[in-house]
Design a protein around this motif. Structure first.
Motif: not given
Length: 505
Positions: A248-255, A257-264, A214-218
């Protein structure tokens, strides 16, 4: 004694820090540093002509002095809010303040525009460590039925600081030189460090894991978006592809965050609260507008009208006085009230002031008339910042204080950095259109003056640019009018730690 009051080892008793019951001294100590870092968000705008002359740079390069700071400030905020929950807001704030103070010294000593931009990046990282901790301490030390006044003060300081920056900068530049807009931070930073050590309490900690993807994508998304927006105006539409990559990268980041099973990194559950979502939208538009409006205004005053740095800054005096006087009064009036009309009135006043400036930024208008939109700008800011911050954070649970503060401040800074980039691109485009050619450094204001035949088209370009931040504020007005009404006030202890938390020592 509860588990929440045990130290990390679980073998020694950790007494409750008595400073938790006296939150106002801690707030004032934190606000000093918060004021300083927000002043630095806008203080460079009035120094634009001076930096262009001193460091032999064009206007887009100088705008990067602000954009680099804002970008480094905005990108890590989602992480730094969580760092405060994990290691204690006091410790993270002090680390950020030390970095900010040291990099301020480096900024003042910078021999070139490139070195100054790098030092501003370090400044922005320090500011990112500090900012979420201020709001998190308010949320965690003030009881809900007393939090409105504290957040009103916090919001008022935010608004006042971003507007006082050019005024302080003008006085320093004309008296002792542009380097002192950075050197002044050093003694203030040292004083703020000592006050925070003395007054800010230990608060409960909670363990957090950090979402590295998430850090890298954002971070990559924000960098691509902002660089593409700002440079497109100078380097051509080819860089719009970089803007698309950022989106696109920020959209991938949001997606993610919605799918990760860890702590977003970005807890999307926060956005289930309507006022939090709308408040983030409003504050991003406000950040955009406040950051964007200063550059064309001061280029107009200093380049088209030939005013000195201090003379330009003094035209903002009514704004500073009215914002400073009215902000505490508005903050006290917020407690327990539906603040949507306060916020909408304030935002609309700021938008009206910017449109007023745009209409009067002409060669034939006496500059003293610009004191009137300055006064309206001060009234608007007094009614805008506090109500937005109160409404946005009103329903945040204590366990999410750091994350919520990080998201809120990230949205404000995202708006600011996009505003800085966008206004640079728009000014370049309007100057090209009005002058019939790409502007040279002299025409942009690098020499502090213009040939008479260029004054009118230059002024027109700057006035047209002012309409962009005014238009963006319409989004914030709609968001404010849709704020949810406040819930019944709670009266639980603000400092009650989450189950299983440990004390911040």
């Amino acid at each position: 004694m509860s588990a929440a009051q045990q130290p990390a080892t679980g073998t020694l008793d950790e007494p409750r820090d008595p400073r938790i019951d006296r939150p106002w001294p801690a707030l004032w100590s934190l606000v000093l540093g918060f004021f300083m870092i927000l002043v630095d968000s806008t203080i460079v705008t009035i120094a634009t002509p001076a930096l262009m002359r001193s460091l032999d740079a064009d206007v887009t390069s100088v705008v990067w002095v602000t954009s680099a700071y804002l970008l480094a400030y905005a990108t890590p905020l989602l992480v730094t809010g969580r760092l405060g929950d994990r290691f204690g807001p006091k410790h993270v704030y002090l680390a950020g303040l030390a970095l900010f103070t040291a990099s301020s010294l480096a900024c003042g000593l910078a021999p070139s525009i490139e070195v100054l931009i790098v030092a501003r990046v370090a400044q922005g990282l320090g500011a990112a460590l500090m900012t979420p901790q201020t709001m998190a301490v308010i949320t965690r030390t003030f009881a809900p039925d007393r939090r409105g006044a504290a957040l009103g003060l916090w919001g008022g300081i935010a608004g006042l600081a971003t507007l006082v920056g050019p005024l302080v900068g003008g006085l320093l530049i004309d008296s002792v030189g542009w380097s002192w807009i950075f050197f002044i931070n050093v003694p203030v930073g040292v004083l703020g460090f000592l006050l925070v050590v003395r007054t800010v309490p230990r608060l409960p900690l909670s363990g957090h894991r950090f979402d590295l993807l998430g850090v890298v994508l954002s971070s990559a998304g924000m960098l691509a978006l902002v660089f593409g927006v700002q440079e497109a105006g100078r380097s051509g539409p080819g860089l719009l592809g970089l803007v698309a990559v950022g989106v696109v990268l920020l959209a991938a980041f949001v997606r993610w965050q919605a799918r990760t099973r860890g702590e977003p990194l970005l807890p999307l559950s926060l956005f289930r609260d309507r006022s939090f979502t709308l408040g983030c939208i409003a504050i991003s538009a406000v950040g955009f507008a406040i950051t964007a409006q200063g550059v064309p205004l001061f280029l107009y005053l200093q380049t088209a009208r030939g005013l000195g740095t201090t003379e330009s800054a003094l035209l903002l005096l009514p704004m500073a006085i009215l914002a400073g006087v009215l902000s505490p009064l508005v903050g006290r009036a917020l407690q327990g009230r539906d603040v949507k009309l306060f916020a909408a009135f304030g935002i609309a006043s700021v938008a009206g002031a910017l449109a007023w400036y745009a209409a009067w930024m002409q060669p034939g208008v006496d500059v003293l008339w610009l004191l009137l939109p300055s006064a309206l700008l001060g009234v608007g800011n007094a009614f805008m910042w506090g109500p937005i911050s109160v409404t946005t954070t009103r329903n945040l649970p204590l366990s999410a204080a750091g994350a919520g503060a990080g998201v809120y401040n990230a949205m404000r800074q995202v708006g600011a950095v996009i505003g800085s980039a966008s206004i640079a691109a728009l000014m370049t485009a309007r100057l090209t259109a009005e002058l019939g050619m790409a502007p040279t450094a002299e025409q942009e204001g690098g020499t502090g003056g213009l040939p008479e035949q260029l004054v009118a088209p230059f002024a027109a370009a700057m006035g047209q640019s002012m309409l962009l931040p005014a238009a963006v504020l319409l989004v914030a007005i709609v968001a404010a009018l849709c704020f949810a009404p406040p819930k019944a006030p709670e009266r639980r202890s603000a400092a009650a730690p989450a189950q299983g938390a440990v004390a911040d020592d």
